[in-house]
Scaffold this motif. Sequence first.
Motif, PDB file in Angstrom:
ATOM      1  N   TRP A   6       0.834  -1.202   0.000  1.00 47.31           N
ATOM      2  CA  TRP A   6       0.000   0.000   0.000  1.00 47.31           C
ATOM      3  C   TRP A   6       0.862   1.242   0.000  1.00 47.31           C
ATOM      4  O   TRP A   6       1.932   1.254   0.591  1.00 47.31           O
ATOM      5  CB  TRP A   6      -0.909   0.005   1.230  1.00 47.31           C
ATOM      6  CG  TRP A   6      -1.894  -1.114   1.230  1.00 47.31           C
ATOM      7  CD1 TRP A   6      -1.773  -2.310   1.876  1.00 47.31           C
ATOM      8  CD2 TRP A   6      -3.142  -1.162   0.552  1.00 47.31           C
ATOM      9  NE1 TRP A   6      -2.870  -3.101   1.630  1.00 47.31           N
ATOM     10  CE2 TRP A   6      -3.737  -2.407   0.835  1.00 47.31           C
ATOM     11  CE3 TRP A   6      -3.825  -0.254  -0.264  1.00 47.31           C
ATOM     12  CZ2 TRP A   6      -4.970  -2.784   0.320  1.00 47.31           C
ATOM     13  CZ3 TRP A   6      -5.062  -0.625  -0.768  1.00 47.31           C
ATOM     14  CH2 TRP A   6      -5.619  -1.870  -0.472  1.00 47.31           C
ATOM     15  N   ASP A   9      -1.135   5.902   2.663  1.00 47.18           N
ATOM     16  CA  ASP A   9      -2.137   5.566   3.672  1.00 47.18           C
ATOM     17  C   ASP A   9      -3.307   4.776   3.088  1.00 47.18           C
ATOM     18  O   ASP A   9      -4.478   5.125   3.252  1.00 47.18           O
ATOM     19  CB  ASP A   9      -2.636   6.836   4.379  1.00 47.18           C
ATOM     20  CG  ASP A   9      -3.433   6.523   5.634  1.00 47.18           C
ATOM     21  OD1 ASP A   9      -3.148   5.503   6.282  1.00 47.18           O
ATOM     22  OD2 ASP A   9      -4.362   7.293   5.938  1.00 47.18           O
ATOM     23  N   HIS A  10      -3.006   3.711   2.376  1.00 48.39           N
ATOM     24  CA  HIS A  10      -3.990   2.809   1.785  1.00 48.39           C
ATOM     25  C   HIS A  10      -4.845   3.469   0.705  1.00 48.39           C
ATOM     26  O   HIS A  10      -5.962   3.040   0.431  1.00 48.39           O
ATOM     27  CB  HIS A  10      -4.878   2.173   2.859  1.00 48.39           C
ATOM     28  CG  HIS A  10      -4.148   1.212   3.720  1.00 48.39           C
ATOM     29  ND1 HIS A  10      -3.409   1.617   4.788  1.00 48.39           N
ATOM     30  CD2 HIS A  10      -4.024  -0.127   3.644  1.00 48.39           C
ATOM     31  CE1 HIS A  10      -2.869   0.569   5.362  1.00 48.39           C
ATOM     32  NE2 HIS A  10      -3.215  -0.504   4.682  1.00 48.39           N
ATOM     33  N   ASP A  11      -4.315   4.502   0.085  1.00 49.10           N
ATOM     34  CA  ASP A  11      -5.029   5.174  -0.995  1.00 49.10           C
ATOM     35  C   ASP A  11      -4.666   4.580  -2.363  1.00 49.10           C
ATOM     36  O   ASP A  11      -5.452   4.641  -3.298  1.00 49.10           O
ATOM     37  CB  ASP A  11      -4.695   6.676  -0.972  1.00 49.10           C
ATOM     38  CG  ASP A  11      -5.722   7.522  -1.678  1.00 49.10           C
ATOM     39  OD1 ASP A  11      -6.900   7.107  -1.720  1.00 49.10           O
ATOM     40  OD2 ASP A  11      -5.363   8.588  -2.186  1.00 49.10           O
ATOM     41  N   LEU A  13      -2.989   1.010  -4.150  1.00 46.03           N
ATOM     42  CA  LEU A  13      -2.571  -0.383  -4.021  1.00 46.03           C
ATOM     43  C   LEU A  13      -1.599  -0.700  -5.144  1.00 46.03           C
ATOM     44  O   LEU A  13      -1.874  -0.418  -6.312  1.00 46.03           O
ATOM     45  CB  LEU A  13      -3.784  -1.315  -4.119  1.00 46.03           C
ATOM     46  CG  LEU A  13      -3.494  -2.817  -4.190  1.00 46.03           C
ATOM     47  CD1 LEU A  13      -2.855  -3.308  -2.893  1.00 46.03           C
ATOM     48  CD2 LEU A  13      -4.778  -3.583  -4.489  1.00 46.03           C
ATOM     49  N   VAL A  36     -10.282  -2.886   2.978  1.00 47.12           N
ATOM     50  CA  VAL A  36      -9.744  -1.525   2.856  1.00 47.12           C
ATOM     51  C   VAL A  36     -10.714  -0.662   2.055  1.00 47.12           C
ATOM     52  O   VAL A  36     -10.979   0.493   2.416  1.00 47.12           O
ATOM     53  CB  VAL A  36      -8.338  -1.539   2.211  1.00 47.12           C
ATOM     54  CG1 VAL A  36      -7.843  -0.128   1.956  1.00 47.12           C
ATOM     55  CG2 VAL A  36      -7.358  -2.292   3.097  1.00 47.12           C
ATOM     56  N   HIS A  40     -12.387   2.701   3.476  1.00 45.93           N
ATOM     57  CA  HIS A  40     -12.074   3.989   2.859  1.00 45.93           C
ATOM     58  C   HIS A  40     -13.085   4.424   1.793  1.00 45.93           C
ATOM     59  O   HIS A  40     -13.055   5.558   1.342  1.00 45.93           O
ATOM     60  CB  HIS A  40     -10.674   3.953   2.226  1.00 45.93           C
ATOM     61  CG  HIS A  40      -9.575   3.828   3.219  1.00 45.93           C
ATOM     62  ND1 HIS A  40      -8.928   4.910   3.741  1.00 45.93           N
ATOM     63  CD2 HIS A  40      -9.010   2.735   3.799  1.00 45.93           C
ATOM     64  CE1 HIS A  40      -8.009   4.506   4.610  1.00 45.93           C
ATOM     65  NE2 HIS A  40      -8.050   3.182   4.649  1.00 45.93           N
ATOM     66  N   LEU A  43     -10.447   3.245  -3.674  1.00 45.00           N
ATOM     67  CA  LEU A  43      -8.992   3.373  -3.827  1.00 45.00           C
ATOM     68  C   LEU A  43      -8.763   4.443  -4.881  1.00 45.00           C
ATOM     69  O   LEU A  43      -9.414   4.427  -5.923  1.00 45.00           O
ATOM     70  CB  LEU A  43      -8.361   2.067  -4.308  1.00 45.00           C
ATOM     71  CG  LEU A  43      -8.397   0.878  -3.379  1.00 45.00           C
ATOM     72  CD1 LEU A  43      -7.829  -0.349  -4.084  1.00 45.00           C
ATOM     73  CD2 LEU A  43      -7.597   1.168  -2.125  1.00 45.00           C
TER      74      LEU A  43
END
Length: 122
Positions: A6, A9-11, A13, A36, A40, A43
Amino acid sequence: MIEHCWHHDHDILEIRPVAELKPAEFRALAAQVDPVICQHGALHGLLIDARNFRGWQNFAALVSNCVFTRNQHRHLHRIAVLSDNTLLAFMPQLLNHFVSAEVRPFPSDAEESALAWLAHHG
């Protein structure tokens, strides 16, 4: 096998196919990604690092790849593909027919540019 990590911040992949792809690997990846997305909402980007892509183990693996892409694309804004392979260079044009995300190819040495493009909210 599909490795993933990631960014931002997991935005974003990043996935890296490092061996022939098998159907079970897409189910395992979805099990990691789906929570995720639920947390969120979406993505912003997907980076496909296809520099070491060796193809699919069989037709079932190709279908699993298509199902994963179909299920996840609604939650993606942009997809970047890293590869110098001329056949894979057509992947973005092909994906554009099946996904709502904006898809763009990048040369294999342009990972930073691809990540910057994925991170750009515009």
